[in-house]
Scaffold this motif. Structure first.
Motif, mmCIF file in Angstrom:
data_model
loop_
_atom_site.group_PDB
_atom_site.id
_atom_site.type_symbol
_atom_site.label_atom_id
_atom_site.label_comp_id
_atom_site.label_asym_id
_atom_site.label_seq_id
_atom_site.Cartn_x
_atom_site.Cartn_y
_atom_site.Cartn_z
ATOM 1 N N THR A 34 37.329 34.828 42.794
ATOM 2 C CA THR A 34 37.538 35.064 44.218
ATOM 3 C C THR A 34 37.240 33.791 44.994
ATOM 4 N N ASP A 35 37.686 33.775 46.236
ATOM 5 C CA ASP A 35 37.446 32.606 47.073
ATOM 6 C C ASP A 35 36.164 32.734 47.879
ATOM 7 N N GLY A 36 35.349 33.738 47.586
ATOM 8 C CA GLY A 36 34.083 33.913 48.287
ATOM 9 C C GLY A 36 34.179 34.791 49.509
ATOM 10 N N ARG A 37 35.381 35.261 49.831
ATOM 11 C CA ARG A 37 35.542 36.092 51.021
ATOM 12 C C ARG A 37 35.767 37.564 50.697
ATOM 13 N N ASP A 38 35.670 37.937 49.433
ATOM 14 C CA ASP A 38 35.853 39.332 49.036
ATOM 15 C C ASP A 38 34.624 40.118 49.461
ATOM 16 N N PRO A 39 34.763 41.047 50.406
ATOM 17 C CA PRO A 39 33.597 41.779 50.899
ATOM 18 C C PRO A 39 33.194 42.966 50.022
ATOM 19 N N HIS A 40 33.984 43.270 49.000
ATOM 20 C CA HIS A 40 33.745 44.481 48.213
ATOM 21 C C HIS A 40 32.733 44.285 47.098
ATOM 22 N N LEU A 41 32.057 45.388 46.773
ATOM 23 C CA LEU A 41 31.245 45.441 45.566
ATOM 24 C C LEU A 41 32.117 46.075 44.496
#
Length: 113
Positions: free
Chosen positions: A2-9
């Motif tokens: 991911t690019d570090g912006r994935d807010p999901h768990l």
């Protein structure tokens, strides 16, 4: 990755076969503790930091990962029941029934029912 912006768990791809639990078992049995991976592949197919995964249904927010975990726990329930029916099985029918029920309960929690 991911690019570090994935807010999901997410759920680790090997749902139900928790690496942290295996690590704890090895550590308590042999006094050895290996490192957990920095990143893991998830049930939805992305790679995320291990810290962005959870085996707990109330924490997982990725819908594809929830479905992956639900399917995985149902599959594990079936495997446990089959194992108990084999000659020389390491678990008895009562233990297998309890373990299968726990996996089915987790599957229901991942599906939200």
């Amino acid at each position: 990755m991911t690019d570090g912006r994935d807010p999901h768990l997410h759920v680790a791809e090997a749902a139900g076969r928790d690496a942290a639990a295996v690590r704890g078992l090895v550590a308590s049995t042999f006094g050895l503790a290996g490192d957990l991976p920095a990143e893991v592949t998830t049930g939805c197919g992305v790679r995320v930091p291990y810290a962005m995964t959870s085996p707990r249904p109330d924490r997982v927010t990725c819908l594809a990962c929830r479905e992956h975990a639900r399917s995985g726990h149902l599959r594990l329930a079936e495997w446990v029941e089959r194992l108990a029916g084999m000659p020389g099985a390491p678990v008895g029918p009562d233990q297998a029934e309890e373990a299968a029920a726990r996996h089915r309960e987790l599957a229901a929690r991942f599906s939200g029912t």
